[in-house]
Motif scaffolding. Structure first.
Motif, PDB file in Angstrom:
ATOM      1  N   ARG A 240     -72.015  12.116  12.311  1.00 40.85           N
ATOM      2  CA  ARG A 240     -71.988  12.860  13.578  1.00 40.85           C
ATOM      3  C   ARG A 240     -73.103  13.883  13.612  1.00 40.85           C
ATOM      4  O   ARG A 240     -73.794  14.029  14.613  1.00 40.85           O
ATOM      5  CB  ARG A 240     -70.655  13.588  13.730  1.00 40.85           C
ATOM      6  CG  ARG A 240     -69.567  12.684  14.198  1.00 40.85           C
ATOM      7  CD  ARG A 240     -68.374  13.479  14.684  1.00 40.85           C
ATOM      8  NE  ARG A 240     -67.355  12.563  15.144  1.00 40.85           N
ATOM      9  CZ  ARG A 240     -66.086  12.600  14.754  1.00 40.85           C
ATOM     10  NH1 ARG A 240     -65.671  13.552  13.942  1.00 40.85           N
ATOM     11  NH2 ARG A 240     -65.236  11.713  15.202  1.00 40.85           N
ATOM     12  N   SER A 241     -73.277  14.597  12.510  1.00 46.50           N
ATOM     13  CA  SER A 241     -74.257  15.682  12.515  1.00 46.50           C
ATOM     14  C   SER A 241     -75.685  15.133  12.572  1.00 46.50           C
ATOM     15  O   SER A 241     -76.614  15.864  12.866  1.00 46.50           O
ATOM     16  CB  SER A 241     -74.063  16.592  11.313  1.00 46.50           C
ATOM     17  OG  SER A 241     -74.690  16.049  10.184  1.00 46.50           O
ATOM     18  N   THR A 248     -70.863   4.275  18.247  1.00 47.24           N
ATOM     19  CA  THR A 248     -71.354   3.578  17.057  1.00 47.24           C
ATOM     20  C   THR A 248     -70.538   3.980  15.831  1.00 47.24           C
ATOM     21  O   THR A 248     -70.215   3.149  14.982  1.00 47.24           O
ATOM     22  CB  THR A 248     -72.832   3.926  16.820  1.00 47.24           C
ATOM     23  OG1 THR A 248     -73.534   3.771  18.041  1.00 47.24           O
ATOM     24  CG2 THR A 248     -73.440   3.046  15.755  1.00 47.24           C
ATOM     25  N   ILE A 249     -70.205   5.259  15.756  1.00 50.48           N
ATOM     26  CA  ILE A 249     -69.416   5.706  14.609  1.00 50.48           C
ATOM     27  C   ILE A 249     -68.060   5.023  14.608  1.00 50.48           C
ATOM     28  O   ILE A 249     -67.620   4.463  13.595  1.00 50.48           O
ATOM     29  CB  ILE A 249     -69.256   7.238  14.644  1.00 50.48           C
ATOM     30  CG1 ILE A 249     -70.602   7.897  14.366  1.00 50.48           C
ATOM     31  CG2 ILE A 249     -68.214   7.694  13.643  1.00 50.48           C
ATOM     32  CD1 ILE A 249     -70.575   9.398  14.365  1.00 50.48           C
ATOM     33  N   MET A 250     -67.411   5.020  15.768  1.00 52.97           N
ATOM     34  CA  MET A 250     -66.077   4.435  15.857  1.00 52.97           C
ATOM     35  C   MET A 250     -66.081   2.952  15.512  1.00 52.97           C
ATOM     36  O   MET A 250     -65.333   2.491  14.683  1.00 52.97           O
ATOM     37  CB  MET A 250     -65.532   4.587  17.284  1.00 52.97           C
ATOM     38  CG  MET A 250     -65.055   5.977  17.590  1.00 52.97           C
ATOM     39  SD  MET A 250     -63.599   6.314  16.594  1.00 52.97           S
ATOM     40  CE  MET A 250     -63.380   8.035  16.925  1.00 52.97           C
TER      41      MET A 250
ATOM     42  N   LYS B  85     -75.763  16.971  25.693  1.00 52.52           N
ATOM     43  CA  LYS B  85     -76.557  18.064  25.171  1.00 52.52           C
ATOM     44  C   LYS B  85     -76.320  18.224  23.667  1.00 52.52           C
ATOM     45  O   LYS B  85     -77.240  18.367  22.869  1.00 52.52           O
ATOM     46  CB  LYS B  85     -76.087  19.335  25.887  1.00 52.52           C
ATOM     47  CG  LYS B  85     -77.155  20.345  26.050  1.00 52.52           C
ATOM     48  CD  LYS B  85     -77.773  20.554  27.337  1.00 52.52           C
ATOM     49  CE  LYS B  85     -79.075  21.274  27.123  1.00 52.52           C
ATOM     50  NZ  LYS B  85     -79.102  22.505  27.864  1.00 52.52           N
ATOM     51  N   LEU B  86     -75.034  18.182  23.320  1.00 47.14           N
ATOM     52  CA  LEU B  86     -74.641  18.338  21.927  1.00 47.14           C
ATOM     53  C   LEU B  86     -75.267  17.240  21.087  1.00 47.14           C
ATOM     54  O   LEU B  86     -75.788  17.463  19.991  1.00 47.14           O
ATOM     55  CB  LEU B  86     -73.116  18.266  21.827  1.00 47.14           C
ATOM     56  CG  LEU B  86     -72.525  18.344  20.423  1.00 47.14           C
ATOM     57  CD1 LEU B  86     -72.747  19.740  19.865  1.00 47.14           C
ATOM     58  CD2 LEU B  86     -71.048  18.014  20.437  1.00 47.14           C
ATOM     59  N   GLN B  87     -75.233  16.014  21.648  1.00 51.50           N
ATOM     60  CA  GLN B  87     -75.792  14.878  20.947  1.00 51.50           C
ATOM     61  C   GLN B  87     -77.284  15.098  20.695  1.00 51.50           C
ATOM     62  O   GLN B  87     -77.796  14.814  19.623  1.00 51.50           O
ATOM     63  CB  GLN B  87     -75.557  13.629  21.809  1.00 51.50           C
ATOM     64  CG  GLN B  87     -75.322  12.378  21.038  1.00 51.50           C
ATOM     65  CD  GLN B  87     -74.169  12.467  20.068  1.00 51.50           C
ATOM     66  OE1 GLN B  87     -73.262  13.258  20.207  1.00 51.50           O
ATOM     67  NE2 GLN B  87     -74.230  11.671  19.017  1.00 51.50           N
ATOM     68  N   HIS B  88     -77.968  15.625  21.705  1.00 50.47           N
ATOM     69  CA  HIS B  88     -79.396  15.917  21.574  1.00 50.47           C
ATOM     70  C   HIS B  88     -79.628  16.954  20.479  1.00 50.47           C
ATOM     71  O   HIS B  88     -80.530  16.843  19.654  1.00 50.47           O
ATOM     72  CB  HIS B  88     -79.956  16.408  22.907  1.00 50.47           C
ATOM     73  CG  HIS B  88     -81.425  16.704  22.852  1.00 50.47           C
ATOM     74  ND1 HIS B  88     -81.908  17.960  22.616  1.00 50.47           N
ATOM     75  CD2 HIS B  88     -82.506  15.889  22.951  1.00 50.47           C
ATOM     76  CE1 HIS B  88     -83.229  17.914  22.591  1.00 50.47           C
ATOM     77  NE2 HIS B  88     -83.622  16.667  22.789  1.00 50.47           N
ATOM     78  N   LEU B  89     -78.764  17.956  20.467  1.00 44.51           N
ATOM     79  CA  LEU B  89     -78.862  19.019  19.467  1.00 44.51           C
ATOM     80  C   LEU B  89     -78.727  18.444  18.055  1.00 44.51           C
ATOM     81  O   LEU B  89     -79.494  18.756  17.153  1.00 44.51           O
ATOM     82  CB  LEU B  89     -77.745  20.037  19.719  1.00 44.51           C
ATOM     83  CG  LEU B  89     -77.665  21.218  18.772  1.00 44.51           C
ATOM     84  CD1 LEU B  89     -78.481  22.345  19.354  1.00 44.51           C
ATOM     85  CD2 LEU B  89     -76.240  21.675  18.573  1.00 44.51           C
TER      86      LEU B  89
END
Lengths: 342, 328
Positions: A240-241, A248-250, B85-89
């Motif tokens: 995730r990070s 894709t993760i799921m 946005k979070l995904q971009h971050l």
């Protein structure tokens, strides 16, 4: 190549397992109390006839000698004569096994697909009402014996709703397609009799589903717990990070490791379906091997009993080889670990 | 000074568990400036990793809840960001290296799959069309973290690599999805000392080359000493002291920092100091006021009632302790 070596090895082991199993079951069958010859001939048969049958069956010899005679014949494909049906046991098995195998295959497919789907839904929607519902269903599935489901389903679907037949493999009057595999759905498909195929499928539905319920519940629970376990693993957090999308993760990174325990358990559940099929075959009047084997046991039909158990053992072995192959394919820890110890 | 790159303002994180509410983070304040290397030290269980996971928004929620606080990244609150946005971050700006490289790599996929997926989503369109380019890039990243024979590493599963190699792979994945801030959560703790040292050097070198900010978490003071510009000391869910690293090592002010430093073995002799009696408090009923007061030898009545804010004691030196409320 590695796979071929693996399979070859496992097949060699299987031979020893089967020999061991045959010795065990042969011995147990012989030391069980009761008079096979007397039971075969009935209580009014004269003593000399019983004695002659005992002679024929080598029952007066020692256990080793008996096993020698049996094994010699067995290696030629002759498992003796059933004391009950009065026919060759090998013939009986050829007749009854396909019905059981067909039932078990469909039950296994249903069990696997539904179990995994339910478990996955439950794991994804962890601790929501969907999850709770699935968990309740799985508990019911695990604690309820399959024959209870069978009777219940017969009542609901067979008598109240009248949408599924509850007896036999085909509607009376429907012509059985040419015998190839002796599994009606496959025969019908191969020869293109689609109406027959659907009729057979309808007949299969209730017995297969009731047989599969327990295993399905088990699969669902295992899948769910693997998913809820793995979703909190560091590697998921790490993926995730790194910005890998949730989808894709799921579907990729979470499902693959989570299916490994499910498939291991699935192998065991699948193999035990055959044995559990006895009551189901009885309730749905299914001419299968499980019922045949149980009757043989109750009537001390030594040859039939031994052969049936060997067939079950063989199925168990084959299923487990397949399962190990799948698990090895999914899990490099097992595949590479096994290589290292070799 | 420049505008902060990352600023955590008065953040609380609670975990709702069966036995009650674990009030783990208790008003965290934390700042990282662009290009800076910041250290974060504290005992095990003081909330270092929780703070960092909150930044990446990878805390499992539930059971975690964030009742208060904001995490500003370039002025935008990460906690309020929409998924896109979070995904971009996560793809481009912030990345995290986890404590245990063995747990941080998916055991049933090859390094190649994992690294190439990271590249595919972080740097490319996410489509599978540029296979060759992605592979070339993967090899290049692995070379950047000094992994020998990158072609082979791509085909390996995590279990076929050594601990140090796994750690390097983790770093390479983090590098791909980071331009601004790299969070390193005790990198190399599970490795032996020489490898750990190599890993830290590598991190420092890479960060300097790319001008990336680093947050280095550790409970080993030696590691942060040579690596960081500024240092935060954390205790039981909040920061208790912050200063330039050199300054903090030379003049620790907070009683907890003093105890922590005294407990570190030194090569220059003197042996290990006394350490601090007691342990991190439980989080269900944490001590009132300053959470350190039950263990503090210099505790005053006020410590029990009020939580100390940061008091400025020097140019970049702040202490959350009432001993220093009248300083200057």
């Amino acid at each position: 190549m590695r796979t071929i070596i693996f399979i070859a090895k496992r097949l060699v082991y299987s031979v020893f397992v089967l020999i061991g199993l045959s010795i065990l079951i042969f011995t147990i069958a012989r030391v069980m109390p009761g008079h096979p010859a007397r039971m075969a001939l009935g209580s009014r048969a004269p003593d000399w006839a019983v004695e002659r049958l005992r002679e024929e069956m080598h029952l007066n010899e020692s256990l080793y000698v008996q096993y020698y005679y049996w094994a010699k014949d067995a290696l030629h494909g002759d498992f003796g004569v059933s004391l009950v049906t009065r026919r060759g046991v090998a013939n009986d098995i050829r007749e009854f096994f396909p019905a059981s195998l067909e039932l078990t295959l469909y039950a296994g497919i249903f069990m696997g697909i539904m179990g995994i789907i339910l478990g996955t839904i439950s794991g994804w929607y962890n601790n929501t009402w969907i999850d709770n519902l699935v968990r309740i269903i799985s508990y019911i599935g695990i604690v309820t014996p399959s024959f209870v489901f069978a009777i219940f389903f017969v009542l609901i679907f067979g008598y109240v709703l009248e949408i599924f037949p509850t007896m036999g493999r085909l509607t009376p009057g429907v012509v059985h397609p040419p015998l190839i595999t002796k599994m009606i759905t496959f025969d019908a498909l191969i020869t293109g009799h689609f109406a027959v195929f659907f009729d057979a499928l309808k007949h299969l539905f209730l017995p297969a589903v009731s047989l599969a319920m327990g295993g399905m519940a088990q699969e669902a629970r295992i899948t769910r717990s693997a998913l809820t376990d793995n979703v909190n693993k560091d590697y998921i957090a790490s993926e995730r990070s790194c910005g890998i999308p949730e989808r894709t993760i799921m579907f990729k990174y979470l499902l693959k490791p989570s299916f490994i325990p499910t498939i291991s358990i699935y192998g065991l559940d699948f193999a035990s379906l055959l044995g559990n099929a006895f009551l189901i075959e009885l309730i749905f009047n299914w001419p299968g091997l499980s019922r045949y084997g149980m009757n043989a046991m109750l009537r001390k039909d030594l040859n039939a009993m031994t052969a049936v158990i060997l067939v079950f053992g063989l199925v168990f072995i084959i299923v487990n080889i397949i399962v190990d192959l799948i698990v090895g394919y999914l899990d490099p820890r097992i595949r590479l670990g096994a290589e290292r110890t070799q | 000074m420049a505008k902060p790159l990352l600023e955590i303002k008065d953040m609380y994180v609670w975990f709702k568990v069966f036995g009650g509410i674990l009030k783990v983070l208790d008003g965290v304040n934390f700042i990282v400036y662009p290009g800076e290397k910041v250290g974060l030290v504290g005992e095990m269980g003081c909330g270092k990793t929780t703070t960092m996971k909150a930044i990446m928004r990878i805390l499992p929620m539930p059971p975690a809840v964030i009742p208060r606080g904001e995490i500003l990244f370039k002025g935008q609150d990460i906690l309020k960001m929409k998924q896109v946005k979070l995904q971009h971050l996560r793809k481009k700006e912030i990345s995290m290296i986890f404590q245990d490289p063995t747990a941080a790599l998916n055991p049933v996929f090859t390094i190649g799959t994992q690294l190439q997926d990271t590249i595919r989503f972080a740097e490319k369109s996410g489509k599978n069309t540029e296979k060759e380019g992605i592979r070339t890039r993967a090899i290049q990243v692995l070379k950047e973290v000094s992994l020998p024979d990158p072609e082979r590493v791509l085909q390996n599963y995590p279990l076929q690599l050594s601990g140090g190699m796994r750690q390097r792979v983790c770093i390479s994945m983090a590098l791909v999805s980071t331009n601004e801030l790299l969070i390193a959560d005790e990198p190399g703790t599970s490795l032996d000392v020489t490898i750990k040292d190599q890993i830290l050097r590598l991190l420092k070198e890479l960060a300097e080359k790319r001008n990336t900010s680093i947050i280095l978490i550790s409970h080993a003071l030696g590691a942060v000493r040579g690596m960081t510009d500024r240092l935060y000391v954390m205790y039981a869910g909040s920061m208790v002291e912050v200063a330039k690293t050199k300054e903090l090592f030379a003049h620790p002010l907070h009683p907890y920092s003093q105890g922590l430093l005294a407990a570190t073995p030194r090569l220059t002799g003197g042996g290990i100091g006394e350490g601090i009696d007691g342990r991190i408090p439980e989080y269900i009923n944490p001590p009132t006021g300053c959470r350190f007061h039950p263990r503090c030898k210099q505790a005053m009545p006020i410590c029990k009632d009020k939580k100390p804010p940061f008091f400025k004691v020097g140019k970049d030196h702040e202490v959350a302790c009432f001993l220093f409320q009248n300083h200057r």
